[in-house]
Write a protein that holds these residues in place. Structure first.
Motif, PDB file in Angstrom:
ATOM      1  N   PRO A  51       0.831  -1.208   0.000  1.00 29.34           N
ATOM      2  CA  PRO A  51       0.000   0.000   0.000  1.00 29.34           C
ATOM      3  C   PRO A  51       0.869   1.263   0.000  1.00 29.34           C
ATOM      4  O   PRO A  51       1.879   1.340   0.699  1.00 29.34           O
ATOM      5  CB  PRO A  51      -0.803  -0.129   1.292  1.00 29.34           C
ATOM      6  N   ILE A  52       0.451   2.243  -0.812  1.00 29.16           N
ATOM      7  CA  ILE A  52       1.201   3.500  -0.950  1.00 29.16           C
ATOM      8  C   ILE A  52       0.574   4.539  -0.020  1.00 29.16           C
ATOM      9  O   ILE A  52      -0.648   4.769  -0.045  1.00 29.16           O
ATOM     10  CB  ILE A  52       1.160   3.991  -2.414  1.00 29.16           C
ATOM     11  N   ASP A  53       1.426   5.223   0.769  1.00 26.56           N
ATOM     12  CA  ASP A  53       0.910   6.180   1.758  1.00 26.56           C
ATOM     13  C   ASP A  53       0.513   7.506   1.122  1.00 26.56           C
ATOM     14  O   ASP A  53      -0.450   8.147   1.556  1.00 26.56           O
ATOM     15  CB  ASP A  53       1.965   6.421   2.851  1.00 26.56           C
TER      16      ASP A  53
ATOM     17  N   PRO B 166       0.211  13.376 -11.822  1.00 28.70           N
ATOM     18  CA  PRO B 166      -0.145  12.043 -11.311  1.00 28.70           C
ATOM     19  C   PRO B 166      -0.397  11.096 -12.481  1.00 28.70           C
ATOM     20  O   PRO B 166      -0.727  11.527 -13.582  1.00 28.70           O
ATOM     21  CB  PRO B 166      -1.415  12.313 -10.501  1.00 28.70           C
ATOM     22  N   PRO B 167      -0.209   9.816 -12.253  1.00 27.79           N
ATOM     23  CA  PRO B 167      -0.436   8.864 -13.346  1.00 27.79           C
ATOM     24  C   PRO B 167      -1.855   8.976 -13.900  1.00 27.79           C
ATOM     25  O   PRO B 167      -2.833   8.935 -13.148  1.00 27.79           O
ATOM     26  CB  PRO B 167      -0.194   7.500 -12.686  1.00 27.79           C
ATOM     27  N   GLY B 168      -1.931   9.121 -15.231  1.00 27.65           N
ATOM     28  CA  GLY B 168      -3.236   9.141 -15.890  1.00 27.65           C
ATOM     29  C   GLY B 168      -3.634   7.730 -16.218  1.00 27.65           C
ATOM     30  O   GLY B 168      -3.517   7.292 -17.361  1.00 27.65           O
TER      31      GLY B 168
ATOM     32  N   THR C 104      -2.175   7.635  -6.249  1.00 28.99           N
ATOM     33  CA  THR C 104      -1.451   6.383  -5.995  1.00 28.99           C
ATOM     34  C   THR C 104      -1.762   5.813  -4.617  1.00 28.99           C
ATOM     35  O   THR C 104      -1.552   4.610  -4.388  1.00 28.99           O
ATOM     36  CB  THR C 104       0.060   6.595  -6.133  1.00 28.99           C
ATOM     37  N   SER C 105      -2.247   6.641  -3.685  1.00 30.59           N
ATOM     38  CA  SER C 105      -2.591   6.128  -2.357  1.00 30.59           C
ATOM     39  C   SER C 105      -3.797   5.194  -2.417  1.00 30.59           C
ATOM     40  O   SER C 105      -4.079   4.484  -1.437  1.00 30.59           O
ATOM     41  CB  SER C 105      -2.884   7.290  -1.397  1.00 30.59           C
ATOM     42  N   GLN C 106      -4.520   5.194  -3.526  1.00 31.39           N
ATOM     43  CA  GLN C 106      -5.687   4.324  -3.686  1.00 31.39           C
ATOM     44  C   GLN C 106      -5.361   3.030  -4.446  1.00 31.39           C
ATOM     45  O   GLN C 106      -6.237   2.198  -4.637  1.00 31.39           O
ATOM     46  CB  GLN C 106      -6.786   5.085  -4.455  1.00 31.39           C
ATOM     47  N   TRP C 107      -4.131   2.892  -4.866  1.00 32.44           N
ATOM     48  CA  TRP C 107      -3.767   1.722  -5.671  1.00 32.44           C
ATOM     49  C   TRP C 107      -3.805   0.451  -4.837  1.00 32.44           C
ATOM     50  O   TRP C 107      -3.453   0.428  -3.653  1.00 32.44           O
ATOM     51  CB  TRP C 107      -2.374   1.898  -6.264  1.00 32.44           C
ATOM     52  N   GLU C 108      -4.182  -0.637  -5.529  1.00 28.21           N
ATOM     53  CA  GLU C 108      -4.230  -1.945  -4.892  1.00 28.21           C
ATOM     54  C   GLU C 108      -3.048  -2.793  -5.356  1.00 28.21           C
ATOM     55  O   GLU C 108      -2.544  -2.615  -6.468  1.00 28.21           O
ATOM     56  CB  GLU C 108      -5.544  -2.660  -5.257  1.00 28.21           C
ATOM     57  N   THR C 109      -2.664  -3.702  -4.546  1.00 29.51           N
ATOM     58  CA  THR C 109      -1.600  -4.630  -4.943  1.00 29.51           C
ATOM     59  C   THR C 109      -2.194  -5.757  -5.799  1.00 29.51           C
ATOM     60  O   THR C 109      -3.405  -5.987  -5.782  1.00 29.51           O
ATOM     61  CB  THR C 109      -0.912  -5.234  -3.707  1.00 29.51           C
ATOM     62  N   GLY C 110      -1.321  -6.427  -6.555  1.00 31.91           N
ATOM     63  CA  GLY C 110      -1.767  -7.578  -7.325  1.00 31.91           C
ATOM     64  C   GLY C 110      -2.373  -7.254  -8.670  1.00 31.91           C
ATOM     65  O   GLY C 110      -3.030  -8.108  -9.277  1.00 31.91           O
TER      66      GLY C 110
END
Length: 587
Positions: A491-493, A516-518, A525-531
């Motif tokens: 998880p990204i803080d 930020p990444p489009g 990025t704080s909402q990104w999920e792993t996997g």
């Protein structure tokens, strides 16, 4: 018979319109080849002896032999091979002009050429890769030659008529029925001269006799099969006429009635010419009544009725006042460009034509095609044909996704779940195309599955250049679309930004894109999920006036609040990671 310059110009314009109305529809995006069309071309992929040997049992070899010569001349692309049908149609339109002119003068000839070319079903047949397309050229030619022969008999004319009729027989067995229709026309029109048929009929039968003897066994099996044909309702008769006309059926009905009125007012209906043509136009009724015996009550088998309908309309319109006749002619010319109802005319295409045309435009080196074995589109003949057309150097088929990076998955709308799971493993669905019965999906893995791990938990998996399958070479002032692949190993803080820079030692940074990444999800990025993978698509705009040079494309990750670049293996002293060399060409 001489044609003056005005008539020649008029006929040339008609033929150009006819050609344009067909050529606009030749590509697979306008009309996909049906299974019988693909089979027709695939049948010619051998020697001439092979083509004759492979001819279907219910067809003579004439069309396939002709298509073999044409295919060897122009190749097998659908547009190229369909031009054979277009040229046959142009011959038919020109011959229809001459036949109409012999029937009732110059105006009738002009209207006959337009009416014949504008009927909806003729438009369809004249761009289809079937033997009927050649018959559309041969039947008007035989009609014209018959009218010439009976007007001024001569052995040369009789022999030529016989040769053309024999050509019709060798193209399709329905050509025999079409020749019988010409005999009936002559019987009614010139009853005392009908004996003159001995010469053209004798020549035609003599030339076709070897093939006729070969097909005698077919007639026995056909009669046996027709015993099971169900009776059609009476409504099938007007439905057949409507199918000849296409979506312009109401307009054609009005033109036909207008022609009847004109012929009645000029007292032409009850002449021998009128009775002969009325008999021709009414033949669907006879086919309906004899369907259990002959089995010809079908638009494809009764294609020879349409020249009679066109000639009737042309004859009547030619008798109208000039303004009314000209208006009717312009209306028919407009019908040339009315789309034929393909759903009514065509056996449902598989969809592979569109899939392979799309694939040829979007596939990259190293791509593979995975075909769901349960897909209805799994037609070996079509797969082989379209592979030859769009991928003459070869296309790699695979039975499992394996470690291939870009996999095109061709399936039915209901996916094979086990196969789909294999395709989706470590890949992202990038594109979907095609009808539900033959849906093409591109699944893509990142360029670098292992990736470069930044200290903040972001993992960079490489860059793609959607417009470049090889070295990236650009003009000055050009745009450069890129695709960045990301994932999160934890998880990204914080919400990080990404910088993309085009730099050189001499000029420094000449283009950049920060932010930020489009991605295909929220940019935070704080909402990104792993996997899972995230795709960041950007466009670098190059400035004008750049000299010819080579630049480095570099990347950095930083937090927007303090602008501090995040460390990662392989970054330079400025905190940037080298991605690619970009070549800019200029004078």
């Amino acid at each position: 018979m001489m044609i003056d310059r005005r008539q020649l110009a008029r006929l040339t314009l008609i033929l150009l319109l006819v050609a344009a109305s067909r050529i606009l529809r030749l590509d697979v995006w306008s009309m996909q080849p049906g299974p019988d069309e693909v089979w027709s071309v695939w049948q010619t992929l051998g020697s001439l002896q092979d083509v004759i040997r492979w001819t279907p049992y219910d067809w003579p070899p004439g069309y396939y032999v002709t298509l073999w010569f044409w295919r060897n001349l122009v190749g097998i692309h659908p547009i190229a091979v369909r031009m054979l049908s277009v040229f046959a149609m142009l011959i038919g339109a020109a011959a229809m002009y001459r036949a109409g002119r012999l029937w009732s003068g110059r105006r009738a000839g002009t209207f006959a050429a337009i009416a014949y070319s504008a009927l909806g079903y003729i438009i369809f047949l004249s761009i289809e890769l079937r033997g009927y397309a050649l018959l559309l050229g041969l039947m008007p030619l035989a009609l014209w030659l018959m009218l010439r022969y009976f007007r001024r008999p001569g052995w040369q004319r009789g022999v030529l008529l016989g040769v053309v009729m024999a050509a019709m027989f060798y193209v399709s067995l329905t050509g025999i029925v079409a020749a019988g229709m010409l005999f009936l026309i002559a019987l009614v029109r010139w009853p005392r001269a009908v004996w003159r048929w001995w010469l053209p009929a004798g020549v035609g039968v003599l030339l076709f006799l070897p093939e006729l003897l070969n097909k005698l066994s077919l007639s026995v099996s056909r009669i046996h099969a027709l015993s099971a044909v169900e009776d059609a309702p009476l409504s099938a008769i007007p439905a057949l006429y409507a199918q000849y006309a296409g979506d312009g059926a109401f307009v054609w009905l009005c033109l036909f009635v207008l022609a009847v009125v004109a012929l009645a007012l000029r007292r032409r209906l009850w002449t021998r010419k009128g009775l002969a043509l009325a008999l021709w136009c009414a033949m669907p009724v006879a086919l309906y009544l004899t369907n259990n015996l002959l089995g010809f009550f079908y638009s494809r088998y009764s294609w020879w009725v349409m020249p009679g309908l066109a000639l009737w309309i042309a004859w009547g319109l030619a008798l109208l006042p000039r303004l009314v006749a000209t208006t009717a002619g312009l209306v028919m010319a407009g019908l040339l460009f009315l789309e034929p109802p393909l759903d009514d005319y065509q056996i449902g295409p598989s969809g592979l034509a569109l899939d392979f045309a799309f694939l040829a435009q979007n596939a990259q080196t190293g791509d593979v095609l995975l075909l769901d074995p349960e897909c209805p589109c799994n037609v070996p003949v079509e797969l082989d044909y379209y592979r030859r057309v769009y991928f003459p150097q070869g296309l790699r088929y695979v039975s499992s996704a394996g470690d291939y990076r870009r996999v095109w998955y061709l399936s039915y709308w209901v996916d094979n779940q086990a196969l789909l799971s294999d395709v989706e493993t470590n890949r992202v669905l990038m594109r979907t195309f095609g009808p539900a019965r033959a849906q093409l999906k591109l699944y893509e893995a990142p360029p670098n599955p292992e990736g470069v791990a930044f200290e903040n938990g972001l993992v960079f998996h490489g860059i793609d250049f959607p417009d470049h399958d090889g070295p990236v070479v650009l003009h000055e002032g050009e745009a450069l679309p890129v695709r960045l692949w990301w994932s999160a190993e934890r998880p990204i803080d914080l919400d990080y930004s990404v910088g993309l820079y085009l730099v050189s030692e001499r000029a420094g940074t000449i283009a950049q894109h920060d932010g930020p990444p489009g991605v295909d999800a929220a940019g935070a990025t704080s909402q990104w999920e792993t996997g899972r993978y995230y795709i960041d698509e950007r466009v670098l705009e190059l400035p004008h006036g750049l000299p010819q040079s080579t630049h480095e494309l570099r990347l950095s990750v930083y937090h927007w609040a303090d602008q501090e670049r995040v460390p990662a293996p392989g970054i330079d002293d400025d905190g940037t990671l080298l991605l690619e060399k970009i070549h800019i060409m200029a004078w």
